[in-house]
Design a protein around this motif. Structure first.
Motif, short mmCIF file in Angstrom:
data_model
loop_
_atom_site.label_atom_id
_atom_site.label_comp_id
_atom_site.label_asym_id
_atom_site.label_seq_id
_atom_site.Cartn_x
_atom_site.Cartn_y
_atom_site.Cartn_z
N PHE A 1 54.10 87.86 62.37
CA PHE A 1 54.74 88.93 61.38
C PHE A 1 54.86 88.04 59.91
N ASP A 2 54.23 88.82 59.04
CA ASP A 2 54.65 88.44 57.76
C ASP A 2 54.87 89.57 56.77
N ARG A 3 55.85 89.39 55.77
CA ARG A 3 56.11 90.48 54.72
C ARG A 3 55.00 90.59 53.94
N ALA A 4 54.26 89.64 53.64
CA ALA A 4 53.15 90.12 52.63
C ALA A 4 52.08 88.75 52.88
N LEU A 5 50.87 89.35 52.71
CA LEU A 5 49.86 88.31 52.91
C LEU A 5 48.99 88.31 51.40
N GLN B 1 63.75 68.12 39.03
CA GLN B 1 62.75 69.30 39.32
C GLN B 1 61.44 69.00 39.04
N CYS B 2 60.49 69.63 39.32
CA CYS B 2 59.20 69.74 39.24
C CYS B 2 58.56 70.68 38.53
N LEU B 3 57.71 70.40 37.43
CA LEU B 3 57.09 71.31 36.57
C LEU B 3 55.37 71.18 36.86
N THR C 1 58.15 94.39 57.84
CA THR C 1 59.55 93.90 57.29
C THR C 1 60.19 94.05 58.45
N ILE C 2 61.17 92.87 58.80
CA ILE C 2 61.91 92.60 60.12
C ILE C 2 63.19 93.25 59.83
N GLU C 3 63.47 94.33 60.55
CA GLU C 3 64.78 95.08 60.61
C GLU C 3 65.84 94.11 61.15
N ALA D 1 58.17 80.02 61.38
CA ALA D 1 57.36 79.37 60.54
C ALA D 1 57.68 80.07 59.18
N ASP D 2 58.81 80.49 58.74
CA ASP D 2 59.03 81.43 57.79
C ASP D 2 59.51 80.67 56.28
N GLY D 3 59.18 79.65 55.95
CA GLY D 3 59.66 78.72 55.03
C GLY D 3 60.98 78.14 54.85
N ALA D 4 61.25 77.55 53.65
CA ALA D 4 62.31 76.91 53.28
C ALA D 4 63.62 77.66 53.41
C1 LIG Z 1 55.75 71.55 43.73
C2 LIG Z 1 55.29 71.51 45.26
C3 LIG Z 1 54.19 70.77 45.31
C4 LIG Z 1 53.96 70.37 46.93
N1 LIG Z 1 52.78 69.66 47.04
C5 LIG Z 1 52.29 69.59 48.36
C6 LIG Z 1 51.22 68.54 48.72
O1 LIG Z 1 50.42 68.14 47.67
N2 LIG Z 1 50.86 68.40 49.81
C7 LIG Z 1 51.62 68.93 50.84
O2 LIG Z 1 51.25 68.59 52.12
N3 LIG Z 1 52.85 69.75 50.67
C8 LIG Z 1 53.03 69.96 49.44
N4 LIG Z 1 54.19 70.72 49.18
C9 LIG Z 1 54.94 71.46 50.19
C10 LIG Z 1 54.28 72.67 50.75
O3 LIG Z 1 54.03 73.55 49.88
C11 LIG Z 1 54.92 73.19 51.85
O4 LIG Z 1 55.21 72.27 52.99
C12 LIG Z 1 54.28 74.45 52.62
O5 LIG Z 1 53.84 75.62 51.85
C13 LIG Z 1 55.16 75.23 53.84
O6 LIG Z 1 54.43 75.96 54.46
P1 LIG Z 1 54.94 76.89 55.57
O7 LIG Z 1 53.94 77.93 55.86
O8 LIG Z 1 55.68 75.94 56.28
O9 LIG Z 1 55.84 77.74 54.79
P2 LIG Z 1 55.70 78.78 53.40
O10 LIG Z 1 54.36 78.49 52.61
O11 LIG Z 1 57.10 79.10 52.67
O12 LIG Z 1 55.40 80.01 54.14
C14 LIG Z 1 56.24 80.80 54.82
C15 LIG Z 1 55.60 82.33 55.20
O13 LIG Z 1 56.65 83.18 55.99
C16 LIG Z 1 56.58 84.35 55.20
N5 LIG Z 1 58.08 84.82 55.56
C17 LIG Z 1 59.05 84.25 54.79
N6 LIG Z 1 60.39 84.97 55.38
C18 LIG Z 1 59.69 86.03 55.96
C19 LIG Z 1 60.47 87.02 56.80
N7 LIG Z 1 61.61 87.21 56.81
N8 LIG Z 1 59.66 87.95 57.41
C20 LIG Z 1 58.28 87.92 57.51
N9 LIG Z 1 57.49 86.84 56.93
C21 LIG Z 1 58.44 85.83 56.16
C22 LIG Z 1 56.22 84.15 53.92
O14 LIG Z 1 55.83 85.51 53.32
C23 LIG Z 1 55.15 83.17 53.84
O15 LIG Z 1 53.92 83.57 54.16
C24 LIG Z 1 54.77 71.10 47.85
C25 LIG Z 1 55.68 71.79 47.47
C26 LIG Z 1 56.04 72.08 46.31
C27 LIG Z 1 57.45 72.64 45.99
#
Ligand SMILES: Cc1cc2nc3c(=O)[nH]c(=O)nc-3n(C[C@H](O)[C@H](O)[C@H](O)COP(=O)(O)OP(=O)(O)OC[C@H]3O[C@@H](n4cnc5c(N)ncnc54)[C@H](O)[C@@H]3O)c2cc1C
Length: 419
Positions: free
Chosen positions: A35-39, A199-201, A147-149, A176-179
């Motif tokens: 499941f993903d909220r947006a591709l 921070q990082c620009l 969208t997960i209810e 695997a829904d990220g940070a």
């Molecule tokens: C500035 C910066 C530079 C970076 N450079 C590097 C690099 O050079 N090399 C490297 O290895 N790493 C790098 N990283 C880290 C890397 O970007 C992340 O580790 C990576 O994106 C994580 O992938 P992920 O699939 O775990 O999470 P995400 O990329 O965050 O994906 C999460 C997915 O879950 C979905 N999602 C979230 N919540 C929900 C929900 N409630 N319902 C349904 N779907 C949901 C989102 O839509 C998304 O598709 C960098 C990070 C930053 C901030």
């Protein structure tokens, strides 16, 4: 009419990590719902490079090749890098950066008989390559945008209800829904968090001088200045610039008009920075280290940024995520074929054991770099530059660091091995 379906595994998040784990499990015949909220939007060859890029290690490349996503990614674009230079900026008494760098280390793939150290790839390209591969795998169903209810993790099996009323259950739910993982929060998994001062620009710029094969990073007291080459688009060359700094400075840089920003970049960055033609895009990111206290609980297991985020100064975040994928897939596949429950403590603690130490080690290494270099204490500065100088001259040490960064030292999961 709403439906109710059961899968072996559900994955929330079809980002790079979620899509990769779905591929790995699906290729073994395990039934997966993702499941993903947006591709992401479709790739267009003449589209300018995205802001979000990652340096994919050699090991991540192997994983993506073994999953069959790599050929799709190659039809889009990526930029191999063969060399990587690291140094700390040293200044003359009048404040000019010294030209001679006794403290510079250059890592060269040729020294360990590899063609490249890794690839700079737009995150969207990696994700789209994996999603394209998923289309070929029958046992995986992707639900997006969805969208997960609600999530119910109190029953015998994890349950996900979508906003359209459809209900899904599985033996295991992978977060695997990220940070900002909602799955992690619902499973009541706590985090060990540390916010960094810097921070990082990130900026995508058009550069003069053609495609480069080197990425470099110069440490300063306010954070590193880094250059990542990118693939050419329509005969024009691009690079991703990463500028770490204190939040107030990043804020100022973000507000500058494009021409002034480019001017500031050219005057501040090391002389290796090629002449800049145009700023395409810039964005800023707060930095935090987060580590889940447990990798699993209540029928849920975490992978990628949902389990850990690190300081991106050595570009290792998603590389750790792909290692999670390789180990989790191997452990779950073994359990599946042995008829064991995929959500059992015995199975998931094997995964946590395989990954926690490595993830922690990489986090601590990044912290050590962060702390050592964000410090203008003179004895410490002398020490670290001596250490860089000595390490740079020790070929065995350089080779070991290179192998570690490429993800080819230590024990490898099957999926990360070259086929
Ligand atoms: C500035 C910066 C530079 C970076 N450079 C590097 C690099 O050079 N090399 C490297 O290895 N790493 C790098 N990283 C880290 C890397 O970007 C992340 O580790 C990576 O994106 C994580 O992938 P992920 O699939 O775990 O999470 P995400 O990329 O965050 O994906 C999460 C997915 O879950 C979905 N999602 C979230 N919540 C929900 C929900 N409630 N319902 C349904 N779907 C949901 C989102 O839509 C998304 O598709 C960098 C990070 C930053 C901030």
């Amino acid at each position: 009419m709403t439906k109710s379906e059961h899968y072996d595994v559900m994955v929330v998040g079809a980002g790079m990590v979620g899509a990769a784990i779905a591929c790995a499990l699906g290729l073994k015949g395990i039934r997966v719902a993702v499941f993903d909220r947006a591709l992401p939007s479709a790739f267009k060859p003449n589209q300018l490079p995205d802001l979000r890029v990652s340096a994919l290690s050699y090991a991540s490349g192997q994983i993506l090749k073994n999953l069959g996503a790599w050929p799709y990614m190659e039809t889009m674009r990526m930029c191999p890098y063969r060399r990587m230079a690291v140094w700390e900026k040293l200044y003359s008494p009048v404040g000019k950066e010294l030209d001679k760098r006794p403290n510079q280390i250059i890592f060269n793939a040729a020294d360990i008989r590899h063609e490249q150290l890794g690839f700079i790839v737009e995150n969207r390209v990696t994700q789209l390559g994996l999603l394209k591969r998923l289309e070929d795998i029958e046992s995986v169903s992707v639900f997006a945008p969805a969208t997960i209810e609600s999530m119910n993790l109190r029953g015998e099996k994890p349950e996900v209800t979508l906003q359209d009323g459809n209900v899904f259950t599985a033996d295991l739910l992978i977060g695997a829904d990220g940070a900002q993982s909602r799955v992690r929060e619902q499973a009541n998994i706590r985090l060990d968090t540390r916010e960094y001062e810097q921070q990082c620009l990130v900026a995508t710029v058009e550069i003069e001088g053609g495609l480069q094969d080197i990425t470099w990073q110069a440490f300063t007291a306010t954070g590193p200045e880094a250059f990542l080459p990118m693939a050419d688009v329509d005969g024009k060359s691009y690079a991703s610039i990463v500028w770490y700094n204190l939040p107030e400075n990043v804020h100022k840089l973000m507000k500058l008009p494009d021409s002034e920003f480019l001017e500031e970049l050219s005057t501040t960055f090391p002389k290796e920075l090629p002449p800049l033609i145009k700023l395409h895009e810039r964005g800023s990111f707060p930095l935090a280290r987060r580590h889940a206290m447990n990798y699993f609980a209540n029928g849920v297991v975490l992978a990628g940024d949902a389990a850990h985020t690190i300081n991106p100064l050595a570009g290792q975040g998603v590389n750790l995520g792909f290692q999670d994928v390789a180990w989790l897939a191997e452990i779950l596949t073994d359990a599946y074929h042995a008829g064991r429950s995929l959500g059992s403590k015995k199975v998931l603690s094997r995964y946590e054991k395989a990954r926690r130490r490595d993830n922690q080690l990489m986090m601590s290494t990044m912290d050590a770099f962060y702390l050592a270099f964000s410090n203008s204490n003179v004895p410490l500065k002398v020490l670290r530059n001596l250490a860089l100088g000595i390490a740079g001259k020790s070929r065995p040490a350089v080779k070991e660091v290179m192998k570690y960064a490429m993800g080819i030292s230590g024990r490898q999961a099957e999926l990360a091995k070259s086929s």
